[in-house]
Design a protein around this motif. Sequence first.
Motif, short mmCIF file in Angstrom:
data_model
loop_
_atom_site.label_atom_id
_atom_site.label_comp_id
_atom_site.label_asym_id
_atom_site.label_seq_id
_atom_site.Cartn_x
_atom_site.Cartn_y
_atom_site.Cartn_z
N ILE A 23 63.48 18.17 3.10
CA ILE A 23 63.28 17.49 1.70
C ILE A 23 62.08 17.36 1.54
O ILE A 23 61.19 16.48 2.05
CB ILE A 23 64.30 16.42 1.59
N CYS A 24 61.09 17.53 0.23
CA CYS A 24 60.16 17.19 -0.10
C CYS A 24 60.00 16.29 -1.36
O CYS A 24 61.04 16.04 -2.24
CB CYS A 24 59.22 18.42 -0.61
N PHE A 25 59.18 15.00 -1.15
CA PHE A 25 59.15 14.28 -2.36
C PHE A 25 57.80 14.46 -3.07
O PHE A 25 56.86 14.74 -2.56
CB PHE A 25 58.87 12.86 -1.46
N LEU A 26 58.11 14.36 -4.38
CA LEU A 26 56.85 14.62 -5.36
C LEU A 26 56.57 13.34 -6.05
O LEU A 26 57.29 13.21 -6.87
CB LEU A 26 57.37 15.57 -6.37
N PRO A 27 55.53 12.79 -5.42
CA PRO A 27 54.96 11.54 -6.14
C PRO A 27 54.06 11.45 -7.29
O PRO A 27 53.44 10.40 -7.52
CB PRO A 27 54.42 10.77 -4.94
N THR A 28 54.09 12.59 -8.01
CA THR A 28 53.08 12.95 -9.25
C THR A 28 53.02 11.68 -10.18
O THR A 28 51.89 11.43 -10.56
CB THR A 28 53.17 14.14 -9.67
N ALA A 29 54.10 11.24 -10.76
CA ALA A 29 54.34 10.46 -11.77
C ALA A 29 53.66 9.15 -11.45
O ALA A 29 53.23 8.48 -12.15
CB ALA A 29 55.98 10.45 -12.27
#
Length: 257
Positions: free
Chosen positions: A59-65
Amino acid sequence: MRTLLLSLLFLLAVIKYSYGQTKVVTTSPTKTVFAYGGDLNKDFLKYVIGLTQKSNPKICFLPTAGADNPYVINYWYELCLNFPVKPSVQKMFVNSSPGQKSFAEHLLDMDAIVVGGGNTLNMMGIWRAQGIDTVLQKAYEKGIVLAGGSAGSLCWFTSGLSDSRPEKLSIVECLGFIKASHCPHFSSEKSRKPLYLESIRKKEIPAGYACDDLAGMLFQNGKLVKAVTLDKTNNVYFISEKDGKIDEQKLVTELIK
């Protein structure tokens, strides 16, 4: 007579061959989105893990926001310590160097992708500049579970309201995997609900789904299949316009905590 006999033998051979073949039935992957109103927590992470149907999912987390905030990234890894998962993070604020995986190589190798909260408008701009919107479309078509809360829930829909600019909430255009508008934080932020209702009434955005912070929505192949909640006070709503008036329907939710 000889010609007739040869024809019959040929027909029998064709029939025998046809019956001996195994029919291969191909099915398309289920396109899954799990959107919840607030930001990441352990109960929603557990639910996402279950959706992958894997014993030790990647599972990958995208913290872009959140502008790749290191404190949020640390929180992600802390949450994952409690579960049988292989966690990773895909940052957008990166420097080029040899040997790195591309965004596509990393994200398309996942069982699930979770998007964090923050500034939706900035996130969408960065994703489009980096081609992440295209990568996520491929992930969706591939059957990788897509999930997130706040900005991470809004991003999957056609459009919605975001506090991404000074002064007031504004309409933001998103990925459109779910053909409806969306409003996270529906009951917790006082200014958000009336503006969302008014935007739908004026047909500035399409009808859509509103979600309280501790409630979520499971979509499969673009259709809502289940609304869930972590308690009895957080809900999911479908908001539409009829004859210039707002129709607000509270949906039946399943308690998952």
